[in-house]
Design a protein around this motif. Structure first.
Motif, PDB file in Angstrom:
ATOM      1  N   ASP A 100      -9.709   4.395  -3.940  1.00  0.00           N
ATOM      2  CA  ASP A 100     -10.245   3.704  -3.043  1.00  0.00           C
ATOM      3  C   ASP A 100      -9.380   2.466  -2.457  1.00  0.00           C
ATOM      4  O   ASP A 100      -8.846   1.519  -3.090  1.00  0.00           O
ATOM      5  CB  ASP A 100     -10.820   2.926  -4.335  1.00  0.00           C
ATOM      6  N   ARG A 101     -10.148   3.032  -1.156  1.00  0.00           N
ATOM      7  CA  ARG A 101      -9.197   1.861  -0.101  1.00  0.00           C
ATOM      8  C   ARG A 101      -9.669   0.368  -0.489  1.00  0.00           C
ATOM      9  O   ARG A 101      -8.796  -0.336   0.094  1.00  0.00           O
ATOM     10  CB  ARG A 101     -10.207   3.288   1.903  1.00  0.00           C
ATOM     11  N   GLY A 102     -10.744  -0.177  -0.700  1.00  0.00           N
ATOM     12  CA  GLY A 102     -11.338  -1.121  -0.836  1.00  0.00           C
ATOM     13  C   GLY A 102     -10.713  -1.467  -1.899  1.00  0.00           C
ATOM     14  O   GLY A 102      -9.987  -2.494  -1.741  1.00  0.00           O
ATOM     15  N   ARG A 103     -10.587  -1.210  -2.594  1.00  0.00           N
ATOM     16  CA  ARG A 103     -10.023  -1.501  -3.978  1.00  0.00           C
ATOM     17  C   ARG A 103      -7.920  -1.810  -3.419  1.00  0.00           C
ATOM     18  O   ARG A 103      -7.630  -3.229  -4.184  1.00  0.00           O
ATOM     19  CB  ARG A 103     -10.098  -1.097  -5.407  1.00  0.00           C
ATOM     20  N   LEU A 104      -7.707  -1.076  -2.831  1.00  0.00           N
ATOM     21  CA  LEU A 104      -6.285  -0.955  -2.576  1.00  0.00           C
ATOM     22  C   LEU A 104      -6.498  -2.474  -1.925  1.00  0.00           C
ATOM     23  O   LEU A 104      -5.218  -2.961  -1.898  1.00  0.00           O
ATOM     24  CB  LEU A 104      -5.382  -0.016  -2.333  1.00  0.00           C
ATOM     25  N   ARG A 105      -6.974  -2.350  -0.505  1.00  0.00           N
ATOM     26  CA  ARG A 105      -7.168  -2.923   0.335  1.00  0.00           C
ATOM     27  C   ARG A 105      -7.016  -5.124  -0.447  1.00  0.00           C
ATOM     28  O   ARG A 105      -6.404  -5.628  -0.651  1.00  0.00           O
ATOM     29  CB  ARG A 105      -8.600  -3.472   1.263  1.00  0.00           C
ATOM     30  N   ARG A 106      -8.699  -5.317  -2.036  1.00  0.00           N
ATOM     31  CA  ARG A 106      -8.268  -6.175  -2.431  1.00  0.00           C
ATOM     32  C   ARG A 106      -7.323  -6.097  -3.670  1.00  0.00           C
ATOM     33  O   ARG A 106      -6.678  -7.669  -3.896  1.00  0.00           O
ATOM     34  CB  ARG A 106      -9.556  -6.064  -3.577  1.00  0.00           C
ATOM     35  N   GLU A 107      -6.772  -5.161  -3.404  1.00  0.00           N
ATOM     36  CA  GLU A 107      -5.025  -5.586  -4.538  1.00  0.00           C
ATOM     37  C   GLU A 107      -4.155  -5.993  -3.045  1.00  0.00           C
ATOM     38  O   GLU A 107      -2.979  -6.731  -3.794  1.00  0.00           O
ATOM     39  CB  GLU A 107      -4.684  -4.071  -4.953  1.00  0.00           C
ATOM     40  N   VAL A 108      -3.628  -5.759  -2.339  1.00  0.00           N
ATOM     41  CA  VAL A 108      -3.105  -5.753  -2.102  1.00  0.00           C
ATOM     42  C   VAL A 108      -3.271  -7.209  -1.289  1.00  0.00           C
ATOM     43  O   VAL A 108      -2.370  -8.498  -0.813  1.00  0.00           O
ATOM     44  CB  VAL A 108      -3.198  -4.784  -0.251  1.00  0.00           C
ATOM     45  N   VAL A 109      -4.911  -7.917  -0.561  1.00  0.00           N
ATOM     46  CA  VAL A 109      -4.569  -9.327  -0.690  1.00  0.00           C
ATOM     47  C   VAL A 109      -4.314 -10.394  -1.554  1.00  0.00           C
ATOM     48  O   VAL A 109      -3.923 -10.903  -1.610  1.00  0.00           O
ATOM     49  CB  VAL A 109      -6.405  -9.217  -0.787  1.00  0.00           C
ATOM     50  N   SER A 110      -4.572  -9.500  -3.113  1.00  0.00           N
ATOM     51  CA  SER A 110      -4.242 -10.445  -4.310  1.00  0.00           C
ATOM     52  C   SER A 110      -2.701 -11.203  -4.296  1.00  0.00           C
ATOM     53  O   SER A 110      -2.330 -12.151  -5.272  1.00  0.00           O
ATOM     54  CB  SER A 110      -4.514  -9.797  -5.239  1.00  0.00           C
ATOM     55  N   ALA A 111      -1.942  -9.699  -4.056  1.00  0.00           N
ATOM     56  CA  ALA A 111      -0.115  -9.585  -4.126  1.00  0.00           C
ATOM     57  C   ALA A 111      -0.144 -10.828  -2.945  1.00  0.00           C
ATOM     58  O   ALA A 111       0.307 -11.459  -3.139  1.00  0.00           O
ATOM     59  CB  ALA A 111      -0.073  -8.182  -3.235  1.00  0.00           C
ATOM     60  N   GLN A 112      -0.857 -10.189  -1.919  1.00  0.00           N
ATOM     61  CA  GLN A 112      -0.472 -11.518  -0.308  1.00  0.00           C
ATOM     62  C   GLN A 112      -0.727 -13.085  -1.250  1.00  0.00           C
ATOM     63  O   GLN A 112      -0.195 -13.886  -1.178  1.00  0.00           O
ATOM     64  CB  GLN A 112      -1.319 -11.108   0.566  1.00  0.00           C
ATOM     65  N   ALA A 113      -1.777 -13.492  -1.847  1.00  0.00           N
ATOM     66  CA  ALA A 113      -1.938 -14.330  -2.614  1.00  0.00           C
ATOM     67  C   ALA A 113      -0.950 -15.401  -3.585  1.00  0.00           C
ATOM     68  O   ALA A 113      -0.184 -16.565  -2.893  1.00  0.00           O
ATOM     69  CB  ALA A 113      -3.143 -14.580  -2.794  1.00  0.00           C
ATOM     70  N   SER A 114      -1.035 -14.442  -4.427  1.00  0.00           N
ATOM     71  CA  SER A 114       0.167 -15.045  -5.979  1.00  0.00           C
ATOM     72  C   SER A 114       1.206 -14.515  -5.386  1.00  0.00           C
ATOM     73  O   SER A 114       2.413 -15.317  -5.840  1.00  0.00           O
ATOM     74  CB  SER A 114      -0.810 -13.695  -6.526  1.00  0.00           C
ATOM     75  N   GLY A 115       1.707 -13.907  -4.413  1.00  0.00           N
ATOM     76  CA  GLY A 115       3.760 -13.072  -3.983  1.00  0.00           C
ATOM     77  C   GLY A 115       3.842 -12.198  -5.055  1.00  0.00           C
ATOM     78  O   GLY A 115       4.880 -12.349  -5.578  1.00  0.00           O
ATOM     79  N   ILE A 116       3.374 -11.768  -6.492  1.00  0.00           N
ATOM     80  CA  ILE A 116       2.933 -10.831  -7.584  1.00  0.00           C
ATOM     81  C   ILE A 116       2.279  -9.760  -7.245  1.00  0.00           C
ATOM     82  O   ILE A 116       0.948  -9.600  -7.113  1.00  0.00           O
ATOM     83  CB  ILE A 116       3.418 -11.879  -8.853  1.00  0.00           C
ATOM     84  N   ALA A 117       3.075  -8.641  -7.955  1.00  0.00           N
ATOM     85  CA  ALA A 117       1.944  -7.512  -7.771  1.00  0.00           C
ATOM     86  C   ALA A 117       2.237  -6.609  -9.224  1.00  0.00           C
ATOM     87  O   ALA A 117       3.363  -6.717  -9.440  1.00  0.00           O
ATOM     88  CB  ALA A 117       2.384  -6.339  -6.931  1.00  0.00           C
ATOM     89  N   ALA A 118       1.627  -5.419  -9.772  1.00  0.00           N
ATOM     90  CA  ALA A 118       1.763  -5.077 -11.457  1.00  0.00           C
ATOM     91  C   ALA A 118       1.111  -4.202 -10.876  1.00  0.00           C
ATOM     92  O   ALA A 118      -0.363  -3.957 -10.534  1.00  0.00           O
ATOM     93  CB  ALA A 118       0.585  -6.395 -11.915  1.00  0.00           C
ATOM     94  N   ASP A 119       1.372  -3.037 -11.384  1.00  0.00           N
ATOM     95  CA  ASP A 119       0.845  -1.638 -12.052  1.00  0.00           C
ATOM     96  C   ASP A 119       1.451  -1.697 -13.286  1.00  0.00           C
ATOM     97  O   ASP A 119       1.917  -0.935 -13.895  1.00  0.00           O
ATOM     98  CB  ASP A 119       0.962  -0.469 -10.992  1.00  0.00           C
ATOM     99  N   ILE A 120      -0.226  -1.185 -13.953  1.00  0.00           N
ATOM    100  CA  ILE A 120      -0.567  -0.477 -15.590  1.00  0.00           C
ATOM    101  C   ILE A 120      -1.060   0.542 -15.738  1.00  0.00           C
ATOM    102  O   ILE A 120      -1.750   1.300 -15.031  1.00  0.00           O
ATOM    103  CB  ILE A 120      -1.300  -1.427 -16.214  1.00  0.00           C
ATOM    104  N   ASN A 121       0.167   1.722 -15.718  1.00  0.00           N
ATOM    105  CA  ASN A 121      -0.344   3.401 -16.473  1.00  0.00           C
ATOM    106  C   ASN A 121      -0.319   3.650 -14.648  1.00  0.00           C
ATOM    107  O   ASN A 121      -1.256   4.631 -14.729  1.00  0.00           O
ATOM    108  CB  ASN A 121      -0.953   3.066 -17.035  1.00  0.00           C
ATOM    109  N   GLU A 122      -0.958   3.112 -13.410  1.00  0.00           N
ATOM    110  CA  GLU A 122      -1.096   4.135 -12.116  1.00  0.00           C
ATOM    111  C   GLU A 122      -0.429   4.600 -11.859  1.00  0.00           C
ATOM    112  O   GLU A 122      -1.064   5.703 -10.881  1.00  0.00           O
ATOM    113  CB  GLU A 122      -1.255   2.681 -10.785  1.00  0.00           C
ATOM    114  N   TRP A 123       0.871   4.925 -11.689  1.00  0.00           N
ATOM    115  CA  TRP A 123       1.978   5.857 -11.362  1.00  0.00           C
ATOM    116  C   TRP A 123       1.764   6.899 -12.467  1.00  0.00           C
ATOM    117  O   TRP A 123       2.281   8.402 -12.433  1.00  0.00           O
ATOM    118  CB  TRP A 123       2.913   5.209 -10.068  1.00  0.00           C
TER     119      TRP A 123
END
Length: 277
Positions: free
Chosen positions: A193-216
């Motif tokens: 979902d493009r909207g959810r991805l955009r929210r994940e990207v915004v969260s990564a911008q704000a926190s400086g860290i990103a995660a994925d669990i079983n997504e790939w």
């Protein structure tokens, strides 16, 4: 490219007084073969991560049999690797050019000791990742003998929309190209979902860290921070990846942040000393 060089050598090797028509025919055939090889390589840039022959053939505008033959050549030369009928580019391609990353090669060697320290602390593979067109590319990999197979199995390229490193790279520069990014589903947890991805990207911008669990990959968790991030310089991302059942995100996150901070300071001091001398 190796393909072009080897073809041009065979096309210009005729002796004076030889059959000009034969030489011209070889030149035309050589150009046609080179064009097919390049078309297959360009098709990889339109795909994400591992890809099958049918999809590559469709993107390249070539028959499947021709695409398969070109892939065989590229595998023999080390530019492409294959497993279970899927293909992906290798780091040898990145060695031919910077792949649009504009990251100076010296960065990789300077940060390697820090990656080693982090691996010894968290006991999971540690990857150094940069953006390369429509994918994230692994340029350094630090792992122990017990995790080498696991790290190698992940490959040299990672999709952008469903890996920790990819999300952080997207967070650096969200453009129209990212709006049109194909959100391929790899597991039931993959963000499509493009909207959810955009929210994940915004969260990564704000926190400086990103995660994925079983997504790939099912059973695989990754956590990533940017080594450096500015409006001008593309980020270099440090990623810790491991089996989800043994990956404690809350424990790894502060160690990853601390390591990235120390690595950035160490590299900055190194650059200042270089300028001073």
């Amino acid at each position: 490219m190796v393909a072009v060089l080897s073809i041009s050598t065979s096309c210009t090797g005729s002796q004076p007084g030889g059959d000009t028509r034969q030489s011209d025919g070889d030149t035309v055939a050589g150009k046609a073969a080179a064009a097919k090889v390049l078309a297959v390589l360009e098709a990889f840039s339109l795909c994400q991560g591992e890809v099958g022959v049918a999809e590559l053939a469709r993107k390249a505008g070539l028959p499947k049999t021709t695409t398969h033959r070109m892939l065989g050549f590229l595998c023999d030369e080390g530019f492409v690797k294959t497993a279970a009928g899927r293909y992906e580019l290798t780091v040898k391609v990145a060695g031919l050019s910077s792949s649009g990353t504009d990251v100076e090669p010296g960065v990789y060697d300077r940060v390697l000791p820090y990656l080693t320290d982090l691996h010894e602390t968290v006991k999971h593979p540690v990857l150094l990742v940069v953006r390369a067109g429509g994918v994230a590319r692994v340029v350094k990999r630090v792992c122990g003998s017990r995790t080498a197979g696991f790290a190698t199995h992940l490959g040299d390229t990672l999709p952008l929309h469903c890996t920790a490193a990819g999300k952080l790279l997207l967070a650096h520069a969200w453009t129209q190209e990212e709006q049109d990014l194909e959100l391929h589903r790899y597991t039931e947890f993959t963000i499509t979902d493009r909207g959810r991805l955009r929210r994940e990207v915004v969260s990564a911008q704000a926190s400086g860290i990103a995660a994925d669990i079983n997504e790939w990959r099912l059973g695989v968790t990754s956590l990533a921070v940017a080594l450096r991030d500015s409006g001008a310089a593309p980020p270099v991302v440090i990623t810790v990846v491991g089996p989800s059942v043994r990956f404690d995100v809350r424990a790894v996150a502060p160690q990853l942040r601390r390591l990235a901070h120390h690595a950035a300071l160490g590299m900055r001091d190194s650059q200042l000393r270089s300028v001073a001398t």
